[in-house]
Design an enzyme around this catalytic site. Structure first.
Site, PDB file in Angstrom:
ATOM      1  N   CYS A   1       5.518  -5.875   1.598  1.00  6.78           N
ATOM      2  CA  CYS A   1       6.457  -5.524   2.820  1.00  6.78           C
ATOM      3  C   CYS A   1       7.469  -6.670   2.883  1.00  6.78           C
ATOM      4  O   CYS A   1       8.349  -6.857   2.253  1.00  6.78           O
ATOM      5  CB  CYS A   1       5.528  -5.371   4.139  1.00  6.78           C
TER       6      CYS A   1
ATOM      7  N   HIS B   1       2.509  -0.708   2.848  1.00  5.82           N
ATOM      8  CA  HIS B   1       1.136  -1.502   3.217  1.00  5.82           C
ATOM      9  C   HIS B   1       0.007  -0.371   2.590  1.00  5.82           C
ATOM     10  O   HIS B   1      -0.566   0.372   3.066  1.00  5.82           O
ATOM     11  CB  HIS B   1       0.805  -1.538   5.056  1.00  5.82           C
TER      12      HIS B   1
ATOM     13  N   GLU C   1      -3.110  -1.533   2.328  1.00  5.62           N
ATOM     14  CA  GLU C   1      -4.290  -1.672   2.688  1.00  5.62           C
ATOM     15  C   GLU C   1      -4.347  -0.618   3.666  1.00  5.62           C
ATOM     16  O   GLU C   1      -5.626  -0.131   3.980  1.00  5.62           O
ATOM     17  CB  GLU C   1      -4.502  -3.006   3.651  1.00  5.62           C
TER      18      GLU C   1
END
Length: 367
Positions: free
Chosen positions: A255, A341, A343
């Site tokens: 990001c 992202h 995760e």
């Protein structure tokens, strides 16, 4: 709702919305943005990348499963304010430790509900990111419009050092050879967990830590974290990333980290019309040809034309909605990044393989 205090939402284009107060009573302001996710609201609220923003949640009901201590990405709520169609005080999850209303009051977060969020999101999509104020204490729209002028534009704001850790800390196995130095510009706990779960020892450093201090940890790799604000307002971080690249060690950015890696390679960034936020954004991996459904939260992007003209940069991922640049790697160096992202908390886990690739690069480097 009839028992709730009245609240007002004022936008910089002069629009005024009336609703009901939720959470803390007060006045708050920031850049207006929206998130398309139907679940994971507590993780979203505690994501440091949202610092400085007032968030519209698209889903009609927010708060209906309460809150609990485990569902956080940082030590506190990071959004400046919350807007919803129905913000629920009642909840039905047995594991929950309290209501959203109690949680927001404890965190001193001002919110408004009973707003036509579909119309509001349409306005943001058409007009772009707008600054706004929510107030449940000042109910004079003209007074709020005057105060709104004091809210700064997100363009040019350096916010990462505000949400970064102030002291270094470690997570994981101290004996692990997979030692990762994390430049914390607003990292999420589950990003760190994804590295620790793969056997890494991570040491998280404050945003303005000099390279020599990072090197004193003897890292086998470097991670450049997500975070809030304008990457172009972070020359200190760009310089550190340039120095990190000279170390020739595996480097991974997510990001804001993706944008900083681009800036460190003379690729400019820009403020997007209204950004990408949610957990349903399709991204194509150009190396494998596969599509990933991704979680995203960013209002700035990497200049597509500059990336395509840079001979030393390879584009690895693109957004299938608008062709924005979602991933790059530096040719001749073990450095790569993604705009989204991986995760994915909340969200689908299509992209967690990137942590596997990062750890594999480090293991190969250590060997």
């Amino acid at each position: 709702m009839s028992e709730q205090k009245k609240a007002l939402l004022v936008l910089e284009d002069g629009s005024v919305y009336e609703g009901k107060a939720f959470g803390a009573v007060g006045t708050t302001g920031g850049e207006l943005c929206f998130n398309t996710g139907m679940t994971g609201y507590q993780e979203v609220f505690t994501d440091p990348s949202y610092y400085g923003q007032v968030l519209i949640m698209n889903s009609v009901h927010i708060g209906n499963y309460g809150v609990k201590e485990d569902d956080v990405e940082s030590e506190s709520v990071k959004i400046k304010g919350l807007i919803g169609r129905n913000l629920e005080e009642l909840y039905s999850r047995k594991l929950a430790k309290g209501s959203l209303d109690e949680y927001l009051k404890a965190q001193n977060i001002v919110a408004i509900e009973g707003v036509d969020t579909r119309a509001l999101v349409t306005k943001v999509r058409e007009e772009g990111a707008l600054n706004c104020l929510i107030s449940s204490e000042i109910l004079d729209a003209e007074v709020l419009k005057a105060k709104l002028a004091e809210v700064p534009s997100m363009a040019g704001l350096e916010l990462a050092s505000i949400v970064s850790t102030q002291v270094p800390y470690e997570l994981g196995d101290p004996a692990s050879p997979i030692r990762i130095a994390v430049l914390d510009f607003g990292t999420k706990r589950n990003i760190l967990n994804c590295m620790v779960e793969r056997g890494a020892l991570v040491k998280v450093f404050p945003a303005k830590t000099p390279l020599e201090e990072l090197k004193a940890f003897s890292p086998a790799g470097y991670f450049i974290s997500n975070g809030p604000g304008d990457p172009a307002a972070m020359p200190y971080a760009v310089e550190t990333v340039k120095q990190v690249l000279q170390e020739e060690k595996p480097t991974f950015g997510i990001c804001l980290g993706h944008q900083l890696l681009a800036l460190a390679n003379d690729i400019p960034t820009f403020k997007m019309h209204h950004g990408h936020r949610g957990m349903n954004h399709p991204v194509k991996n150009l190396l494998t040809g596969k599509c990933e459904i991704t979680t995203q939260n960013h209002g700035f992007g990497v200049d597509p034309e500059a990336v395509r003209n840079a001979e030393h940069i390879e584009i690895t991922h693109v957004n299938l909605n608008d062709n924005s640049i979602e991933g790059i790697r530096v040719k001749g160096k073990p450095a790569f990044s993604v705009q989204y992202h991986p995760e994915a908390t909340p969200g689908p886990h299509d992209s967690r393989y990137l942590f596997d690739e990062f750890v594999a690069m480090i293991k190969e480097h250590v060997a």
